[in-house]
Design an enzyme around this catalytic site. Structure first.
Site, PDB file in Angstrom:
ATOM      1  N   ASP A  25      37.342  43.257  44.559  1.00 37.27           N
ATOM      2  CA  ASP A  25      36.137  44.035  43.459  1.00 37.27           C
ATOM      3  C   ASP A  25      36.396  42.689  42.875  1.00 37.27           C
ATOM      4  OD1 ASP A  25      33.804  46.341  42.107  1.00 37.27           O
ATOM      5  OD2 ASP A  25      33.858  43.986  43.354  1.00 37.27           O
TER       6      ASP A  25
HETATM    7  C1  GLC Z   1      30.502  44.333  41.020  1.00 33.47           C
HETATM    8  C2  GLC Z   1      30.752  45.170  41.809  1.00 33.47           C
HETATM    9  C3  GLC Z   1      30.454  44.437  43.409  1.00 33.47           C
HETATM   10  C4  GLC Z   1      29.605  43.585  43.644  1.00 33.47           C
HETATM   11  C5  GLC Z   1      30.697  43.014  42.647  1.00 33.47           C
HETATM   12  C6  GLC Z   1      30.280  41.117  43.007  1.00 33.47           C
HETATM   13  O1  GLC Z   1      31.402  44.313  40.297  1.00 33.47           O
HETATM   14  O2  GLC Z   1      31.192  46.555  41.630  1.00 33.47           O
HETATM   15  O3  GLC Z   1      29.564  45.741  44.410  1.00 33.47           O
HETATM   16  O4  GLC Z   1      30.101  42.764  45.182  1.00 33.47           O
HETATM   17  O5  GLC Z   1      30.871  43.067  42.318  1.00 33.47           O
HETATM   18  O6  GLC Z   1      28.870  41.397  41.899  1.00 33.47           O
END
Ligand code: GLC
Length: 753
Positions: free
Chosen positions: A231
Site C-alpha cells: 500500500d
Molecule cells: C491508499 C489506499 C489504497 C490505494 C493506494 C493508492 O492509501 O489504502 O487502497 O490503492 O493508497 O492510492
C-alpha cells in the site's frame, strides 16, 4: 504481452537498475530502463472507477480524468451476482486500457468487521465466502481485458483508525477461517496479477515485512504467482520487505534505494531475493503493457447504463409494508420528494477511490422524468461537510412537513453525509444525523406513506424504522444511482439486492463493540470467528435486518432440499439440490443461499456459515432446480493444533433459504471425517495417550497399576487428565520417565512408518 525476455534482462541489469525497479518512478508509474527497452507502466485506483490523476497542485484527489463512477463495492456486493461483477470488471478493464492504465488498484476484499469502519463502502461483505467470490469475479472481469488488478488490502485491514501502525491481534483460526479466507478465495478464483499488502501489523508484524503472510501463505499455500505491491507508503524497511516477499514498494521512494543497495552489499539481503522481486516487476510489465497501450474507445453511454443496472441490482428493499412499492403511475404523480440527497446525490465514498464521474444522475430529476411532471421537492435538512448544503434545519423541516401534509407518498431521501465515511478515518456514529431523524419523525406525523431511501456506505441503525412503510437501502450507487433508485421505486426494475452485512439494532450489539478501534496501537479481535451474522446468531441477538435479507417485487417458494454425500474425509463432497418457484405475478430474481451447520464439533463453530449462493431470475410461475456441490473445505475448520484444514466426521446440517434468518428448507447428512491424530508430548494427558491409535495399546498395560480405580468417574478423571510427565513420577510400576521417553520414541517411529 510485451515480449520482454525477463531472464535475459535480469542478467543484463546492473544492481542499481535492479534496485530502482523495485520501487516506482512516480506515485503511479514503474521505472523504465531505456538502455534495455524496458517500458514503464501506469497503475491507478479503483476499485469502482478509473481515477487517473491529472497533474495538479498539491494533493487534490478530485483532479482526475473523467471516468465512469460505478457503484461502490457495498452496492455491487449487495447484488450477489458474479456475472454482473464480471461485466462491471470488464467495463473497468476497458476504461483502464483507454486511459493507459496497466493495473487497476482493486478490489478491496477486507471483511466488514465493524459497521463504523470508514472504508466499508469499498468492501463487499462481513462474510469471507461472499467477499472472496465477489472479489474473484471482479478480478476475472478486469483481467479479461489484459489489465491487471491489485487485490487489497492484504491483510486484516478492517479499520481506518491508526491503520498505518495498529496491530490486529487475531487468533489463528479466526485469521484462517475469516480474514485470510476472503483473500484466499479471491486469489484462487480470480488469479489477480498483483496483491496489495496492507499498512497494519498482524499479531505484531507489519504485513509488508511478514514472510509468513506474503510468501508462505500467499504463494506457497495458495499458489499466487503475481507481484506483491505495498500500500502506498507501507514499505517502511525495503530490504526486510523484499526478503519477506514484497516486490514493489510504492509510491516512488528512490531515497531508500541506497538502503537496498547497502543491504545487498553487506549480505543482509540476498541478491537472489532482490532478483525475485525484479523478476516479478518485469513480469507485471510484460503481461500488462500491451493492454495499457491499445487505447480502445469507451462507450460512455453503455457504461453509464451498466452502472445504472448494477446500482439497481445492488439496491436492497428492506421493508415494504402493504406493498407500497413499486409506485404505479398515479401514485408516482401524487408523490412528493424530500431530502437533499435526492437533489445532491451521495454516490461514492472519499479518499483514493474518488472518481471524477463522466455524468451524474440525481433521483429528483429521474423521478420527475418518470412521472412526467414536476414532482414537488423540499430539501428537508442541511448537509454538513464537503459537498454539503447549509441551511436552517427548523425552517427546512417545516417546509418539508407542509409539503408532505396531504400529499400522496413521501419519497424521503436520507443518508450519511460524505464527511461521515472515508478512507483514513472511521465513522463517528452508527445512526443517521439527528436533523434527518427529526425530519422523518415530523413527516411521519402528517403522512403515513413514507418511503425512506438511504445513501450510505455501510450499515446505519434504524430506530425510526417503524415510522417508514418502506425502506430502500441504496448504499452508494455510483453516477447512475439516482436513476437506478427511480427505476426501483417505479418498478421499472426490481430491487435485486440482499444484505451482505447485518444491520444491527444498536452499536452495542455489534461483535466488535468494545474492541474497536483498539488502543495503544493494538486492536483485539475478541469476537474471534463470530464476525457479523455469526455473532448475532450465536448469541440469538435480534437485529434490524439480517445478513442475506432483501425483498423483491415478487415472491418465491422453495421445495425440499436434497443433500447427498460422496466420498469421505477431506475429499468429501455434498451435492445439494433445491427447486425454487416464482410464486408472484411478475418476473424477479432470488438469491438462493446455502448455509452449513456443524452442531457437534471438537472446536467452537458458528451456528451456521454461508457456503454457497446463486442468483436465479424467474418468470411468474416458473421453477428452477438450483444445484451446488459443497467441498470438504466447505465443511472443514482450521485445526489450531494441527495447523491445517480438517474435516471432522459427524452430522452436518445443510440449510437453504432467502437469508441467514429466513431458512426455508434443510437436510441432515452424516460425513465420515478424516482420521485426526493429535501429536503427543510429555504434556499430553493419559486420556490423549489412550485415544492415540499407536500409543493407546502401548500404555494400556500400565493401567493395571493405576493408583486410583479407573472405573470411578470422579477419581479416574484425575488420572486421565494428568499429564504423562506427571504420572511418570508417581512410581507406577513400569511407568517412569525413561519408559515415557521410550514410549514417545516408539510412537514417533511407528507413526513415521
Ligand atoms: C491508499 C489506499 C489504497 C490505494 C493506494 C493508492 O492509501 O489504502 O487502497 O490503492 O493508497 O492510492
Amino acid at each position: 504481452m510485451t515480449d520482454l525476455d525477463v531472464e535475459r534482462l535480469l542478467s543484463e541489469l546492473t544492481l542499481e537498475e535492479k534496485v530502482a525497479l523495485t520501487t516506482g518512478a512516480t506515485a503511479w508509474t514503474s521505472v523504465a530502463v531505456e538502455r534495455l527497452d524496458i517500458p514503464s507502466i501506469t497503475v491507478t485506483d479503483g476499485p469502482h472507477g478509473v481515477r487517473l490523476a491529472t497533474p495538479s497542485e498539491g494533493f487534490d484527489l478530485t483532479a482526475a480524468e473523467p471516468a465512469t463512477c460505478f457503484p461502490t463495492a457495498a452496492t455491487l456486493g449487495s447484488a450477489w451476482d458474479l456475472e454482473l461483477l464480471e461485466r462491471v470488471g470488464e467495463a473497468l478493464g476497458v476504461e483502464s486500457r483507454a486511459h493507459g492504465v496497466a493495473v487497476l488498484l482493486g478490489p478491496g476484499a477486507n471483511i466488514k468487521r465493524h459497521p463504523l469502519c470508514g472504508r466499508n463502502f469499498e468492501y463487499f461483505s462481513e462474510d469471507p465466502v461472499l467477499s472472496g467470490e465477489l472479489a474473484a469475479a471482479f478480478i476475472r472481469g478486469v483481467q479479461s481485458q489484459g489489465v491487471g488488478t491489485s487485490l487489497k488490502h492484504y491483510a486484516v485491514n478492517n479499520q481506518e483508525t491508526d491503520r498505518m501502525r495498529v496491530s490486529a491481534q487475531v487468533d489463528e483460526r479466526t485469521l484462517r477461517e475469516i480474514y485470510l479466507h476472503s483473500f484466499e478465495r479471491a486469489v484462487k478464483g480470480g488469479k489477480p496479477y498483483t496483491v496489495m499488502c496492507s499498512y497494519n501489523r498482524i499479531n505484531g508484524t507489519y504485513a509488508a515485512e511478514d514472510h509468513w503472510l506474503l510468501t508462505e501463505v500467499l504463494r506457497e499455500e495458495w499458489g499466487f504467482d503475481g507481484l506483491v505491491v505495498s500500500d502506498w507508503g507501507a514499505a517502511r524497511n525495503r530490504p526486510r520487505s523484499i526478503a519477506a516477499g514484497l516486490d514493489w514498494a510504492m509510491p516512488a521512494s528512490p531515497a531508500t534505494n541506497d538502503d537496498v543497495l547497502a543491504a545487498v552489499r553487506d549480505g543482509s539481503l540476498s541478491e537472489a531475493d532482490l532478483d525475485t522481486a525484479v523478476r516479478r516487476v518485469l513480469q507485471m510489465v510484460a503481461r500488462t503493457w500491451a493492454a495499457a497501450n491499445d487505447r480502445p474507445e469507451v462507450d460512455d453511454d453503455a457504461h453509464h447504463a451498466l452502472a445504472r443496472e448494477a446500482a439497481a441490482a445492488g439496491t436492497v428493499l428492506l421493508k415494504n409494508d402493504g406493498d407500497l412499492l413499486p409506485l404505479d403511475a398515479q401514485a408516482l404523480r401524487g408523490a412528493v420528494v424530500v431530502g437533499e440527497f435526492a437533489r445532491t446525490p451521495r454516490f461514492q465514498g472519499a479518499g483514493s477511490s474518488l472518481v471524477n464521474a463522466t455524468r451524474l444522475d440525481d433521483a429528483l430529476t429521474a423521478l420527475r422524468e418518470a412521472a412526467g411532471t414536476e414532482l414537488p421537492f423540499a430539501p428537508g435538512f442541511s448537509v454538513e461537510g464537503p459537498g454539503g448544503r447549509d441551511g436552517d434545519d427548523d425552517a427546512l423541516r417545516a417546509e418539508a412537513v407542509e409539503l408532505a401534509r396531504g400529499a400522496g407518498t413521501v419519497l424521503l431521501f436520507l443518508g450519511l453525509p460524505a464527511v461521515d465515511e472515508s478512507e483514513s478515518y472511521d465513522r463517528p456514529r452508527l445512526g443517521l444525523p439527528e436533523n434527518q431523524v427529526r425530519l422523518l419523525e415530523a413527516i411521519a406525523e402528517v403522512n403515513e406513506d413514507v418511503v425512506v431511501v438511504l445513501a450510505n456506505g455501510s450499515a446505519v441503525s434504524m430506530p425510526w424504522a417503524a415510522r417508514a412503510r418502506a425502506i430502500v437501502e441504496a448504499w452508494l450507487g455510483g453516477q447512475a444511482g439516482g436513476s437506478a433508485v427511480a427505476d426501483v421505486l417505479t418498478g421499472a426494475v426490481e430491487p435485486g439486492g440482499r444484505l451482505t452485512e447485518t444491520i444491527p439494532l444498536r452499536l452495542e450489539d455489534a461483535p466488535a463493540f468494545g474492541n474497536f478501534p483498539g488502543e495503544a496501537h493494538e486492536v483485539r479481535y475478541g469476537e474471534g470467528l463470530l464476525v457479523g451474522y455469526r455473532w448475532y446468531d450465536a448469541r440469538a441477538i435480534d437485529v434490524a435486518f439480517p445478513f442475506g435479507h432483501g425483498l423483491g417485487y415478487t415472491t418465491f417458494s422453495y421445495g425440499d432440499v436434497s443433500a447427498e454425500v460422496r466420498g469421505s474425509g477431506a475429499e468429501v463432497e455434498v451435492d445439494v439440490r433445491v427447486t425454487v418457484t416464482n410464486t408472484g405475478s411478475r418476473a424477479g430474481s432470488e438469491v438462493v443461499q446455502v448455509y452449513v451447520a456443524d452442531p457437534v464439533a471438537s472446536v467452537q463453530r458458528p451456528e451456521r456459515e454461508l457456503r454457497a449462493f446463486a442468483k436465479v431470475h424467474l418468470e411468474p410461475g416458473a421453477s428452477h432446480e438450483v444445484s451446488f456441490t459443497l467441498s470438504g473445505r466447505d465443511l472443514a475448520f482450521w485445526h489450531p493444533i494441527l495447523h491445517r484444514w480438517v474435516v471432522e466426521g459427524g452430522v452436518f446440517e445443510i440449510l437453504v433459504g432467502a437469508s441467514s434468518r429466513d431458512l426455508r428448507t434443510s437436510a441432515v447428512v452424516e460425513v465420515e471425517g478424516e482420521e485426526i491424530v493429535l501429536p503427543l508430548s510429555p504434556e499430553s494427558s493419559l486420556a490423549e495417550f489412550l485415544n492415540h491409535p499407536v500409543a493407546g495399546p502401548l500404555v494400556e498395560p500400565f493401567l493395571e497399576h493405576s493408583p486410583v480405580p479407573l472405573d470411578d468417574p470422579q477419581l479416574s478423571f484425575f488420572i486421565l487428565e494428568s499429564q504423562a510427565q506427571t504420572l511418570a513420577t508417581f512410581g507406577i510400576p513400569g511407568f517412569d520417565r525413561q519408559t515415557l521417553a521410550d514410549l514417545l520414541a516408539e510412537v514417533e517411529r511407528r507413526s513415521a512408518g
